[in-house]
Structures are given as C-alpha cells and as structure tokens.
Write an enzyme that holds these catalytic residues in place. Structure first.
Site, mmCIF file in Angstrom:
data_model
loop_
_atom_site.group_PDB
_atom_site.id
_atom_site.type_symbol
_atom_site.label_atom_id
_atom_site.label_comp_id
_atom_site.label_asym_id
_atom_site.label_seq_id
_atom_site.Cartn_x
_atom_site.Cartn_y
_atom_site.Cartn_z
ATOM 1 N N ARG A 57 -12.737 15.685 2.653
ATOM 2 C CA ARG A 57 -11.665 14.684 2.737
ATOM 3 C C ARG A 57 -12.197 13.289 3.102
ATOM 4 N NH1 ARG A 57 -5.862 14.610 3.502
ATOM 5 N NH2 ARG A 57 -5.221 13.034 4.993
ATOM 6 N N ILE A 98 -3.079 8.103 1.851
ATOM 7 C CA ILE A 98 -3.412 9.508 1.610
ATOM 8 C C ILE A 98 -2.466 10.271 2.538
ATOM 9 C CG2 ILE A 98 -5.339 9.371 3.279
ATOM 10 C CD1 ILE A 98 -6.748 11.591 1.760
ATOM 11 N N SER A 99 -1.745 11.246 1.994
ATOM 12 C CA SER A 99 -0.688 11.898 2.766
ATOM 13 C C SER A 99 -1.265 12.790 3.863
ATOM 14 C CB SER A 99 0.198 12.742 1.840
ATOM 15 O OG SER A 99 0.624 11.973 0.739
ATOM 16 N N GLN A 100 -0.365 13.189 4.790
ATOM 17 C CA GLN A 100 -0.746 14.079 5.884
ATOM 18 C C GLN A 100 -1.218 15.430 5.323
ATOM 19 O OE1 GLN A 100 2.631 15.195 8.231
ATOM 20 N NE2 GLN A 100 1.410 16.313 9.734
#
Ligand code: SAM
Length: 219
Positions: free
Chosen positions: A35, A61-63
C-alpha cells in the site's frame, strides 16, 4: 514481499479481522499488496493506518476497512470480470487484481489514471487495465461484469452500471449526498433486468462526477 513493510501489513490484516473482515482471499491481498507505493512519499509512514489519505488532485485513497469490505461484498472467486469506477491511487485495483480474473478500472482524472497505471505495471499486475474516462456510465466495451465497485459517492444508483452487470452480478456503491452516504450492495436478478438493494454501512466518499454522478442533469 520483503520490503520492510511486511510487519505493518500484518498489523493491518489483524485490524481488519478485528473489524469483521472474514474473506481470507481479501485478507491475503491486503497482506500482500504494498500500500505504501500507492500513497505520496511524504505519507508513507501512514500508509498502513486504517484511514483514508490524500493522493493529490483533491482525491483520496479510501480507508482500508471500506476497501476490504467492498471487495468482500463482491464475493469474488478468482474467475470474474470486474469493473472499478474511480481508480484513484490504484490500490483497490491491485487488491481486485488478486481476487478476480480481469479488472477494468475507470478514472476521470488523467494524471491519477497515468500514475496508477505505472504503479500497477511496476508490480507486474497484468490482468488490470486503467481507462481514462467517465465511469459513471460504466465501461461498455468490456461489459458485462460479474462485479462492479464504485469508489466515489453517487446521488443515485447509475442505471448504466446495473445494465452492465451479468445476471446475478453484484454492484457495490456509496449512495447519498456529498456529505454522507450508505455503502449499498446491488444484486442483479438472475432471470430479469430487476435488482435488489441492500444498505450495508454508513460511509463518506469523495463525489462521483460525470453524467450519472453529481454533474448529471437532475431527472
Ligand atoms: N479506490 C481508490 C484507491 O484505492 O485509491 C480511491 C478512489 S477515490 C476515493 C475516488 C476516485 O473516483 C477519484 O480518483 C476520482 O477522481 C474518481 N472519480 C470521480 N468521479 C468519477 C467518474 N465519473 N469516473 C471515473 N472516476 C471518477
């Protein structure tokens, strides 16, 4: 992957298990995909926190929990063709590449689409294609899809997305206002063009733009 971040990935996997993520293939993907390569260098130290992070161009960038839950809701077995709307950093695209046979991902901001494409290619994830365009219309050239995941908030469930699902196909989409949405699972019926809608979680995403998003003319 021996990159000095493996321990952080394992901790993130444990955090997500603690929050109820059960799909082992999804957890394996989270434990594998680096990530930190999908966030700006200045934020790498926070890459494995269970939080959304800025990626430039006013986007995020989402959770990880929401990304893992969205993947889990698609119930992928590795044989599916999947469409993602809102490539952003490309991280969720990378997760999907480990969970499905083929992934098409549409991003409206050219700079993000280009950057995501480069990171995905660098990782050798060759079953994904990043497309620059308006994903609120879906992506007809490769339809139909067994699964569609939308990573931006939509005022409604865009009709073209439901139409581009296979019978029994699943669409995961945040539906609501620009301030608050409900992550919704849409399942297309096996025998007709109808569908079911199941509200799953309260979420907060950046808006889906485009013809069937917040830029579309009101019905
Ligand atoms: N899943 C992504 C990730 O892992 O980084 C996060 C996506 S971010 C929350 C939402 C993305 O949707 C943004 O990059 C935004 O530009 C994109 N977007 C918004 N409207 C769109 C549209 N109509 N078509 C394609 N992409 C769109």
């Amino acid at each position: 992957m021996t990159d000095g971040f493996a321990g952080y990935r394992s901790q993130l996997v444990e955090t997500l298990q603690g929050k109820g993520v059960r799909d082992m293939a999804v957890l394996r993907a989270i434990g594998t995909i680096p990530r930190h390569l999908f966030v700006p260098e200045s934020l790498r130290h926070r890459a494995y926190a269970d939080a959304a992070l800025p990626i430039g161009n006013g986007q995020t960038i989402s959770q990880p929990f929401v990304q893992a839950r969205s993947c889990e809701l698609l119930r992928l077995t590795g044989r599916e063709r999947v469409l993602e709307v809102g490539t952003g950093s490309g991280y969720q695209t990378a997760l999907l590449s480990m969970l499905a046979e083929t992934v098409f991902s549409v991003e409206r901001i050219a700079e993000l689409a280009r950057a995501a494409h480069e990171v995905l290619r660098g990782l050798g994830l060759n079953n994904v294609s990043v497309i620059h365009g308006d994903g609120s219309m879906g992506w007809r050239p490769n339809a139909p899809y067994d699964g569609i995941v939308v990573a931006a908030a939509s005022p409604v469930i865009p009709e073209p997305l439901v139409a581009q699902l296979t019978p029994g196909g699943r669409l995961v989409i945040p539906v609501g206002s620009t301030n608050a949405q409900v992550l919704t699972l849409v399942t297309r019926h096996q025998n007709d063009a109808g569908h079911d809608e199941l509200p799953v979680h309260d979420v907060r995403f950046v808006p889906l733009r485009g013809e069937h998003g917040f830029d579309g003319s009101p019905a």
